[in-house]
Motif scaffolding. Structure first.
Motif, short mmCIF file in Angstrom:
data_model
loop_
_atom_site.label_atom_id
_atom_site.label_comp_id
_atom_site.label_asym_id
_atom_site.label_seq_id
_atom_site.Cartn_x
_atom_site.Cartn_y
_atom_site.Cartn_z
N PRO A 48 -9.37 -0.78 -2.15
CA PRO A 48 -8.20 -1.56 -2.16
C PRO A 48 -7.92 -1.90 -3.57
CG PRO A 48 -9.87 -2.90 -1.12
CD PRO A 48 -10.51 -1.32 -1.09
N ARG A 92 -2.40 -7.20 -2.01
CA ARG A 92 -2.96 -6.15 -0.98
C ARG A 92 -4.02 -6.57 -0.16
NH1 ARG A 92 -2.15 -2.37 -3.71
NH2 ARG A 92 -3.83 -2.18 -5.00
N LYS A 93 -4.88 -7.06 -0.86
CA LYS A 93 -5.99 -7.74 -0.36
C LYS A 93 -5.90 -8.88 0.66
CE LYS A 93 -9.46 -6.23 -3.68
NZ LYS A 93 -10.71 -6.69 -4.76
N ARG A 103 -2.96 -5.85 -6.48
CA ARG A 103 -4.22 -5.62 -5.96
C ARG A 103 -4.75 -6.98 -5.20
NH1 ARG A 103 -6.74 -5.36 -10.55
NH2 ARG A 103 -6.31 -3.06 -10.65
N GLN A 147 -6.44 3.76 -0.83
CA GLN A 147 -6.13 2.28 -1.38
C GLN A 147 -6.68 1.59 0.17
OE1 GLN A 147 -1.72 2.43 -2.33
NE2 GLN A 147 -2.48 1.26 -3.67
N ILE A 185 0.81 -1.07 0.02
CA ILE A 185 0.12 0.09 -0.21
C ILE A 185 1.03 1.13 -0.07
CG2 ILE A 185 -0.13 0.15 2.44
CD1 ILE A 185 -3.16 0.91 1.81
#
Length: 267
Positions: free
Chosen positions: A213, A230-231, A227, A209, A203
């Motif tokens: 996200p 990140r999640k 992506r 974000q 991030i």
């Protein structure tokens, strides 16, 4: 005055974070702060930009972290090639020769550049360097990046390569957070019943974000994979109530997150 401020900041962090047990002590090291344009964002609508970044300016910062795990000092990333991180360390009473272990999240210049001092020599002459094999191979063998090769060559007998999901040490595991770069790594630290994630660049701009996200940035090598990573990492941190330390989260760079539907928020 700087040393007094650094000490106060360190003690405040430990107190504000619910006081890490003696197994984990973290000191943020600020490289620099600045601002970026929202043109860096991928996947953010005009409405989302207006809502979450009303002034049109993204707050940016670069951090490294010095973490003592069971009394072992570890430097996570090194900032740029300008000596700022060594200065921040010195303000906290740590000389470059005191740093024996460096773990790199990835090989972008603001994360590995500080391995080299302003004279082109190893900034941390006593340090062993740990990084993802995938990351090393991408920058050295595929891209043949001269700056990366130069920096790693200074430590060529002290480079240790690891695979994802392996234990770097008995209390630190390397998690797959690829996407930002092919070998981008999150370090999961566990000691004395406490847990901390050093999340690198999963991030960059928490103001957008976290609530959105799906938004990536233009310097992600693979924005879609970034992506997903990140999640995955934020889900893990939220579900397990774990602090995360990010190199581009607003100074001092340490937050907790909780999930609200598809959004995250810090607390």
């Amino acid at each position: 005055m700087q040393r007094i401020f650094a000490l106060v900041l360190f003690l405040t962090l430990i107190s504000a974070s619910g006081a890490f047990a003696s197994g984990i002590e973290i000191t943020p090291l600020l490289e620099r702060q600045g601002k970026n344009d929202t043109a860096l964002l991928i996947g953010a609508s005009d409405g989302q930009k207006a809502r979450f970044i009303p002034d049109g300016e993204l707050k940016s910062q670069i951090l490294a972290f010095y973490v003592k795990v069971n009394n072992r000092g570890i430097l996570f990333d090194t900032g740029l090639r300008n000596g700022n991180i060594t200065k921040r360390l010195a303000e906290n009473g740590t000389l470059p020769s005191d740093v024996k272990t460096i773990l790199l999240t990835h090989l972008h210049p603001d994360h590995f550049g500080g391995l080299v001092d302003v004279n082109g020599k190893a900034a941390f002459p006593e340090a062993e360097i740990y990084l993802s094999r995938l990351e090393r191979d991408y920058w050295v063998n595929e891209l043949k990046n001269e700056n990366v090769i130069e920096a790693l060559d200074l430590y060529k007998n002290k480079i240790h390569l690891f695979e994802f999901d392996s234990e770097v040490f008995d209390c630190i595991k390397a998690l797959d957070a690829s996407g930002h770069t092919p070998g981008h790594t999150v370090f999961d630290i566990k000691a004395d019943g406490e847990e901390l994630l050093i999340v690198g660049d999963i991030i960059h701009f928490i103001e957008i974000q976290l609530p959105v996200p799906d938004v990536s940035v233009r310097y992600d090598v693979d924005p879609d994979k970034a992506r997903e990573s990140r999640k995955k990492i934020l889900d893990y941190a939220a579900e397990n109530n774990i602090k995360i330390a990010g190199m581009h989260i607003q100074n001092p760079g340490i937050i907790k997150v909780k999930k609200n539907g598809s959004e995250y928020e810090k607390f």
